[in-house]
Write a protein that holds these residues in place. Structure first.
Motif, PDB file in Angstrom:
ATOM      1  N   VAL A  56     -19.077  11.939  63.079  1.00  0.00           N
ATOM      2  CA  VAL A  56     -18.201  12.563  62.075  1.00  0.00           C
ATOM      3  C   VAL A  56     -19.015  13.210  60.953  1.00  0.00           C
ATOM      4  O   VAL A  56     -18.668  14.271  60.456  1.00  0.00           O
ATOM      5  CB  VAL A  56     -17.227  11.505  61.517  1.00  0.00           C
ATOM      6  CG1 VAL A  56     -16.419  12.044  60.369  1.00  0.00           C
ATOM      7  CG2 VAL A  56     -16.294  11.036  62.632  1.00  0.00           C
ATOM      8  N   GLY A  81     -10.004  16.864  58.914  1.00  0.00           N
ATOM      9  CA  GLY A  81     -10.857  16.305  59.966  1.00  0.00           C
ATOM     10  C   GLY A  81     -12.324  16.667  59.834  1.00  0.00           C
ATOM     11  O   GLY A  81     -13.138  16.280  60.675  1.00  0.00           O
ATOM     12  N   GLY A 134     -14.415  15.547  57.728  1.00  0.00           N
ATOM     13  CA  GLY A 134     -15.254  14.405  57.353  1.00  0.00           C
ATOM     14  C   GLY A 134     -15.301  14.138  55.856  1.00  0.00           C
ATOM     15  O   GLY A 134     -16.098  13.306  55.406  1.00  0.00           O
ATOM     16  N   SER A 185     -13.185  12.564  53.708  1.00  0.00           N
ATOM     17  CA  SER A 185     -12.900  11.175  53.298  1.00  0.00           C
ATOM     18  C   SER A 185     -14.005  10.240  53.743  1.00  0.00           C
ATOM     19  O   SER A 185     -14.392   9.331  53.005  1.00  0.00           O
ATOM     20  CB  SER A 185     -11.578  10.692  53.907  1.00  0.00           C
ATOM     21  OG  SER A 185     -10.514  11.376  53.345  1.00  0.00           O
ATOM     22  N   THR A 186     -14.502  10.455  54.942  1.00  0.00           N
ATOM     23  CA  THR A 186     -15.577   9.595  55.444  1.00  0.00           C
ATOM     24  C   THR A 186     -16.801   9.715  54.545  1.00  0.00           C
ATOM     25  O   THR A 186     -17.441   8.709  54.202  1.00  0.00           O
ATOM     26  CB  THR A 186     -15.919   9.984  56.892  1.00  0.00           C
ATOM     27  OG1 THR A 186     -14.724   9.921  57.678  1.00  0.00           O
ATOM     28  CG2 THR A 186     -16.962   9.063  57.482  1.00  0.00           C
ATOM     29  N   HIS A 243      -7.281  19.302  47.566  1.00  0.00           N
ATOM     30  CA  HIS A 243      -6.745  20.575  48.047  1.00  0.00           C
ATOM     31  C   HIS A 243      -6.281  21.446  46.889  1.00  0.00           C
ATOM     32  O   HIS A 243      -5.717  22.517  47.099  1.00  0.00           O
ATOM     33  CB  HIS A 243      -5.563  20.329  48.994  1.00  0.00           C
ATOM     34  CG  HIS A 243      -5.999  19.889  50.362  1.00  0.00           C
ATOM     35  ND1 HIS A 243      -5.601  18.700  50.931  1.00  0.00           N
ATOM     36  CD2 HIS A 243      -6.829  20.466  51.252  1.00  0.00           C
ATOM     37  CE1 HIS A 243      -6.157  18.579  52.119  1.00  0.00           C
ATOM     38  NE2 HIS A 243      -6.912  19.631  52.337  1.00  0.00           N
TER      39      HIS A 243
HETATM   40  N1  LIG Z   1     -11.990   4.417  60.840  1.00  0.00           N
HETATM   41  C1  LIG Z   1     -12.099   5.410  61.711  1.00  0.00           C
HETATM   42  N2  LIG Z   1     -12.232   5.178  63.027  1.00  0.00           N
HETATM   43  C2  LIG Z   1     -12.369   6.168  63.920  1.00  0.00           C
HETATM   44  N3  LIG Z   1     -12.380   7.485  63.596  1.00  0.00           N
HETATM   45  C3  LIG Z   1     -12.241   7.793  62.303  1.00  0.00           C
HETATM   46  C4  LIG Z   1     -12.090   6.791  61.291  1.00  0.00           C
HETATM   47  N4  LIG Z   1     -11.986   7.410  60.087  1.00  0.00           N
HETATM   48  C5  LIG Z   1     -12.048   8.732  60.328  1.00  0.00           C
HETATM   49  N5  LIG Z   1     -12.209   8.967  61.656  1.00  0.00           N
HETATM   50  C6  LIG Z   1     -12.320  10.284  62.289  1.00  0.00           C
HETATM   51  O1  LIG Z   1     -13.309  11.011  61.582  1.00  0.00           O
HETATM   52  C7  LIG Z   1     -12.955  12.389  61.508  1.00  0.00           C
HETATM   53  C8  LIG Z   1     -13.012  12.834  60.070  1.00  0.00           C
HETATM   54  O2  LIG Z   1     -12.002  12.148  59.347  1.00  0.00           O
HETATM   55  P1  LIG Z   1     -11.898  12.260  57.757  1.00  0.00           P
HETATM   56  O3  LIG Z   1     -10.685  11.484  57.364  1.00  0.00           O
HETATM   57  O4  LIG Z   1     -13.189  11.919  57.145  1.00  0.00           O
HETATM   58  O5  LIG Z   1     -11.623  13.834  57.590  1.00  0.00           O
HETATM   59  P2  LIG Z   1     -11.043  14.629  56.356  1.00  0.00           P
HETATM   60  O6  LIG Z   1     -11.827  15.881  56.250  1.00  0.00           O
HETATM   61  O7  LIG Z   1     -10.986  13.746  55.153  1.00  0.00           O
HETATM   62  O8  LIG Z   1      -9.566  14.973  56.858  1.00  0.00           O
HETATM   63  P3  LIG Z   1      -8.172  15.133  56.055  1.00  0.00           P
HETATM   64  O9  LIG Z   1      -8.335  16.320  55.149  1.00  0.00           O
HETATM   65  O10 LIG Z   1      -7.169  15.362  57.144  1.00  0.00           O
HETATM   66  O11 LIG Z   1      -7.952  13.844  55.308  1.00  0.00           O
HETATM   67  C9  LIG Z   1     -11.589  12.517  62.160  1.00  0.00           C
HETATM   68  O12 LIG Z   1     -11.774  12.958  63.480  1.00  0.00           O
HETATM   69  C10 LIG Z   1     -11.056  11.118  62.128  1.00  0.00           C
HETATM   70  O13 LIG Z   1     -10.183  10.881  63.196  1.00  0.00           O
END
Ligand SMILES: Nc1ncnc2c1ncn2[C@@H]1O[C@H](COP(=O)(O)OP(=O)(O)OP(=O)(O)O)[C@@H](O)[C@H]1O
Length: 255
Positions: free
Chosen positions: A31, A52, A54, A56-57, A209
């Motif tokens: 991710v 998606g 990444g 939040s991660t 956003h």
């Molecule tokens: N705990 C987890 N276990 C497995 N996959 C995860 C987990 N957390 C996030 N992912 C995956 O990591 C990827 C990135 O997710 P993340 O939530 O970081 O994206 P984002 O940019 O914050 O998205 P959004 O704007 O929709 O919140 C996605 O494919 C999500 O499914």
């Protein structure tokens, strides 16, 4: 952009957050694909990017709500990737505000704010209550200490969540889509609290956003796509022409 607030000179302010070659896998899914980033003391960074990508991660790796697969995250001089690091201490220093508030429904507003400082022995009950009242007044909710979260609007709940994070005297505040769950009329009151924190020099990383807000309050905008930071620059150069064709394409997915 608000040019009146004193802005840290990126070159001269001490780095508060340093991220080096950060990778994060969930099983086979990579991710985060090698993130390098620095946030200076007092700097406000807004992270934008498609769903998606990444964001939040990335934020959750900054306070070790997620374990890092590889790479380093330093807060000040402390290396969070060090196995011996005290995670509770790290979380105390890095406040986080979530999209869905995460308040305890069975506790009063005041108890939500005093719980962690008292449990962790950082303050007596009396001190924590005085701090809670001061913070509630600061976020415009001085009369809500005894209210239950269910009696509050979304914007009020989020302001309580911000007060709760501030009660730990954090060095850094992270906001993960803090206004996304709010009715439009509630967004402004939460953004105003964040704006005030920015003016006070709080180091902040916000996934948002709210493009107009990012343009106004951010010292720097990081644009994430597919687990990488694709661009990072002052808001004017991220949002305004001339944009690179690649950035135009990415922005069209989030604007
Ligand atoms: N705990 C987890 N276990 C497995 N996959 C995860 C987990 N957390 C996030 N992912 C995956 O990591 C990827 C990135 O997710 P993340 O939530 O970081 O994206 P984002 O940019 O914050 O998205 P959004 O704007 O929709 O919140 C996605 O494919 C999500 O499914």
């Amino acid at each position: 952009m608000n040019d009146t607030r004193p802005r840290p000179e990126a070159e001269s302010a001490a780095p508060k957050i340093v991220v080096e070659d950060l990778h994060k896998h969930f099983g086979d899914n990579e991710v985060l694909k090698g993130i390098d980033a620095t946030v200076a003391e007092g700097e406000v960074v807004c992270v934008i990017g498609p769903s998606g990508s990444g964001k939040s991660t990335f934020l959750r790796c900054l306070n070790r709500l997620e374990d890092l697969t590889s790479g380093r995250v330093l807060i000040g001089d402390d290396d969070l990737s060090d196995a011996s690091v005290d995670i509770d201490e790290v979380r105390r220093r890095i406040g986080m505000v979530f999209q869905h508030f995460n308040l305890f429904p069975h506790l009063s507003v005041e108890e939500n704010i005093t719980l962690a400082p008292v449990e962790l022995g950082l303050a007596t009950k009396q001190e924590a209550r005085a701090t809670a009242q001061r913070l509630l007044e600061r976020v415009g909710l001085g009369d809500k200490a005894q209210a239950r979260p269910r009696s509050l609007s979304g914007g009020q709940k989020q302001r309580v969540a911000i007060a709760r994070a501030l009660a730990m005297s954090p060095e850094v505040m992270l906001f993960d889509e803090a206004t996304s769950a709010l009715d439009p009329e509630m967004v402004g009151e939460v953004l105003q609290v964040i704006r005030d924190l920015a003016d006070e020099g709080m180091t902040m990383v916000l996934v948002t956003h709210e493009m107009g807000f990012a343009r106004e309050v951010a010292d720097r905008v990081m644009f994430m796509a597919d687990g990488r930071i694709m661009e990072q620059d002052v808001p004017e150069r991220i949002f305004d022409a001339p944009q690179t064709p690649r950035l135009q394409e990415f922005l069209s997915k989030v604007l």
